[in-house]
Design an enzyme around this catalytic site. Structure first.
Site, PDB file in Angstrom:
ATOM      1  N   ARG A  13       0.824  -1.227   0.000  1.00 38.26           N
ATOM      2  CA  ARG A  13       0.000   0.000   0.000  1.00 38.26           C
ATOM      3  C   ARG A  13       0.857   1.276   0.000  1.00 38.26           C
ATOM      4  NH1 ARG A  13      -3.190  -3.554  -0.839  1.00 38.26           N
ATOM      5  NH2 ARG A  13      -5.308  -3.703  -0.047  1.00 38.26           N
TER       6      ARG A  13
ATOM      7  N   SER B  88     -10.863  -0.608   3.046  1.00 41.59           N
ATOM      8  CA  SER B  88     -10.139  -0.743   4.313  1.00 41.59           C
ATOM      9  C   SER B  88      -9.718   0.632   4.811  1.00 41.59           C
ATOM     10  CB  SER B  88      -8.879  -1.581   4.115  1.00 41.59           C
ATOM     11  OG  SER B  88      -9.211  -2.847   3.624  1.00 41.59           O
TER      12      SER B  88
ATOM     13  N   GLU C 130      -5.307   4.194   6.034  1.00 42.28           N
ATOM     14  CA  GLU C 130      -5.024   3.966   4.614  1.00 42.28           C
ATOM     15  C   GLU C 130      -5.440   5.152   3.731  1.00 42.28           C
ATOM     16  OE1 GLU C 130      -5.464  -0.095   2.658  1.00 42.28           O
ATOM     17  OE2 GLU C 130      -6.899   1.069   1.508  1.00 42.28           O
TER      18      GLU C 130
HETATM   19  N1  EPU Z   1     -11.548 -10.751   9.950  1.00 45.40           N
HETATM   20  C1  EPU Z   1     -11.997 -10.598  11.247  1.00 45.40           C
HETATM   21  N2  EPU Z   1     -13.040  -9.739  11.460  1.00 45.40           N
HETATM   22  C2  EPU Z   1     -13.648  -9.067  10.454  1.00 45.40           C
HETATM   23  C3  EPU Z   1     -13.188  -9.231   9.131  1.00 45.40           C
HETATM   24  C4  EPU Z   1     -12.114 -10.081   8.903  1.00 45.40           C
HETATM   25  O1  EPU Z   1     -11.487 -11.197  12.190  1.00 45.40           O
HETATM   26  O2  EPU Z   1     -14.574  -8.290  10.737  1.00 45.40           O
HETATM   27  C5  EPU Z   1     -10.404 -11.640   9.692  1.00 45.40           C
HETATM   28  C6  EPU Z   1     -10.772 -12.718   8.695  1.00 45.40           C
HETATM   29  O3  EPU Z   1     -11.272 -13.827   9.371  1.00 45.40           O
HETATM   30  C7  EPU Z   1      -9.490 -13.006   7.975  1.00 45.40           C
HETATM   31  C8  EPU Z   1      -8.692 -11.724   8.093  1.00 45.40           C
HETATM   32  O4  EPU Z   1      -9.389 -10.898   9.019  1.00 45.40           O
HETATM   33  O5  EPU Z   1      -8.747 -14.015   8.648  1.00 45.40           O
HETATM   34  C9  EPU Z   1      -8.489 -11.042   6.751  1.00 45.40           C
HETATM   35  O6  EPU Z   1      -9.750 -10.590   6.228  1.00 45.40           O
HETATM   36  P1  EPU Z   1      -9.972 -10.311   4.666  1.00 45.40           P
HETATM   37  O7  EPU Z   1      -9.697 -11.531   3.873  1.00 45.40           O
HETATM   38  O8  EPU Z   1     -11.301  -9.668   4.513  1.00 45.40           O
HETATM   39  O9  EPU Z   1      -8.820  -9.308   4.264  1.00 45.40           O
HETATM   40  P2  EPU Z   1      -8.234  -7.993   4.949  1.00 45.40           P
HETATM   41  O10 EPU Z   1      -6.821  -8.310   5.345  1.00 45.40           O
HETATM   42  O11 EPU Z   1      -9.112  -7.464   6.024  1.00 45.40           O
HETATM   43  C10 EPU Z   1      -7.196  -7.061   2.748  1.00 45.40           C
HETATM   44  C11 EPU Z   1      -7.133  -5.738   2.036  1.00 45.40           C
HETATM   45  C12 EPU Z   1      -8.401  -5.514   1.228  1.00 45.40           C
HETATM   46  C13 EPU Z   1      -8.547  -6.659   0.230  1.00 45.40           C
HETATM   47  C14 EPU Z   1      -8.599  -7.984   1.018  1.00 45.40           C
HETATM   48  C15 EPU Z   1      -8.646  -9.176   0.095  1.00 45.40           C
HETATM   49  C16 EPU Z   1      -5.759  -4.265   3.385  1.00 45.40           C
HETATM   50  C17 EPU Z   1      -5.734  -3.094   4.329  1.00 45.40           C
HETATM   51  N3  EPU Z   1      -6.971  -4.660   3.010  1.00 45.40           N
HETATM   52  O12 EPU Z   1      -8.233  -6.974   3.723  1.00 45.40           O
HETATM   53  O13 EPU Z   1      -8.233  -4.317   0.486  1.00 45.40           O
HETATM   54  O14 EPU Z   1      -9.724  -6.513  -0.546  1.00 45.40           O
HETATM   55  O15 EPU Z   1      -7.416  -8.108   1.826  1.00 45.40           O
HETATM   56  O16 EPU Z   1      -7.417  -9.329  -0.543  1.00 45.40           O
HETATM   57  O17 EPU Z   1      -4.714  -4.759   2.994  1.00 45.40           O
HETATM   58  C18 EPU Z   1      -8.568  -1.962   0.669  1.00 45.40           C
HETATM   59  O18 EPU Z   1      -7.346  -1.844   0.727  1.00 45.40           O
HETATM   60  O19 EPU Z   1      -9.337  -0.959   0.668  1.00 45.40           O
HETATM   61  C19 EPU Z   1      -9.139  -3.294   0.611  1.00 45.40           C
HETATM   62  C20 EPU Z   1     -10.461  -3.506   0.664  1.00 45.40           C
END
Ligand code: EPU
Length: 328
Positions: free
Chosen positions: A164, A232, A324
């Site tokens: 990012r 995010s 972010e």
């Molecule tokens: N989780 C929780 N609680 C929640 C949501 C998620 O515990 O309310 C846990 C899930 O169980 C999972 C982990 O968090 O183990 C990761 O969740 P997710 O797969 O939704 O991905 P993320 O790390 O929260 C990142 C990016 C997103 C991107 C997704 C999918 C960042 C800051 N965010 O989210 O990007 O779509 O992976 O690749 O890196 C963005 O940058 O705006 C964005 C949406």
């Protein structure tokens, strides 16, 4: 092009904040960027560019000249080694552009389908999702350099991408992206490592991956047209392994340099903040990393809510969250 004073930015930010810029104008041709930059200098204000407005938090009055990047155009060409180069103007909508590449049979961007925003904004924060980052596919881009007052081409190495982050985000507004060229490798290899895609068969094709990505996104992330948000709101924090070990149960993603990326959503969730509201702003009940505009949220509501989230995670886990979206 004469910029409009007290330009209404409300239609140009996906968080749905009511905001104005001191001056604003739509940019339909790349050479208007130089004109707008000269205008900003003449009135003594900074120039900021907004694409889809999907990664910005706007003050009620943005003390700047704001350009809405709306330049259009895209084409593909084949290189001798089989690689396809696809180029798009900065104002193209990113997810429409990705869908177009897939329709044309140019595969490689399918994991990045459905991300809100424009092509020109994509390299600024090195957008990434479902196991692929823009940096993995970027060939080069052309910017307007507001300091040297000339166009410049950056190849991938010169963009200094990391999670990012990019040379353009670090230089905070100096470079305005005019067009972006992606290199789609041949042979095409599917990326199915991310949870949600790992159940797809190994011989799956790009259109089916795109469809799955869109459906996973749709089930987790709110549509900004229905509920204002900027995706995010915080980075997934990258911490020392000892700190990661001390937090039982948190999803951990080890990094090549030995540090560990943690799930910010999990940390916020564990603080019991899902659904928490301050003024018109709230933590999205289905995904703790998304702050939403529930009802006429102001800049102040969003910032107070973000401060509560940061403070809670710091007190409970000792982890600093980094915002972010860019503040204008
Ligand atoms: N989780 C929780 N609680 C929640 C949501 C998620 O515990 O309310 C846990 C899930 O169980 C999972 C982990 O968090 O183990 C990761 O969740 P997710 O797969 O939704 O991905 P993320 O790390 O929260 C990142 C990016 C997103 C991107 C997704 C999918 C960042 C800051 N965010 O989210 O990007 O779509 O992976 O690749 O890196 C963005 O940058 O705006 C964005 C949406």
């Amino acid at each position: 092009m004469l910029p409009t004073p007290n330009f209404d930015l409300s239609p140009f930010n996906t968080l749905g904040l009511t905001a104005q810029a001191r001056y604003g104008a739509q940019i339909t041709f790349p050479d208007q960027v130089a004109e707008l930059s000269a205008f900003a200098a003449s009135v003594g204000l900074p120039l900021h560019i907004i694409g889809g407005g999907s990664n910005v938090v706007l003050h009620d009055m943005v003390e700047a000249v704001v350009g809405i990047m709306a330049s259009k155009g895209r084409f593909a060409e084949q290189r001798d080694d089989g690689t396809t180069l696809v180029t798009a103007q900065a104002g193209e909508d990113w997810s429409e552009f990705v869908a177009w590449t897939i329709e044309q049979g140019h595969w490689g961007l399918e994991n990045l389908a459905g991300i809100p925003g424009t092509v020109g904004a994509a390299p600024i924060q090195n957008i990434g999702a479902y196991g692929v980052e823009l940096a993995d596919r970027l060939d080069s881009l052309v910017v307007w350099d507001t300091v040297d007052k000339r166009e410049r081409r950056f190849d991938r190495a010169e963009c200094h991408f990391s999670y990012r982050q990019s040379a353009f985000k670090r230089a905070a507004g100096r470079f305005i992206v005019l067009n972006v060229t992606l290199a789609l490798p041949s042979p095409w290899v599917p990326v199915l490592s991310y949870a949600g895609l790992d159940s797809l068969p190994p011989d799956v094709e790009a259109p089916a991956i795109m469809e799955r990505v869109l459906s996973v996104r749709g089930s987790k992330l709110p549509n900004w047209r229905e509920l204002g948000n900027v995706g995010s709101f915080f980075h997934n924090p990258i911490v020392h392994p000892a700190l990661a070990e001390a937090i039982a149960g948190v999803p951990r993603y080890p990094q090549p340099d030995g540090s560990v990326k943690l799930s910010a959503a999990w940390l916020i969730d564990a603080c019991g903040l899902k659904g928490h509201q301050e003024g018109g702003a709230g933590v999205y009940p289905n995904h703790a990393l998304i702050l939403v505009n529930n009802d006429g949220a102001t800049y102040r509501d969003i910032q107070q809510l973000a401060a509560t989230v940061r403070r809670s995670v710091k007190e409970r886990f000792g982890v600093d969250l980094i915002q972010e979206p860019i503040e204008l």
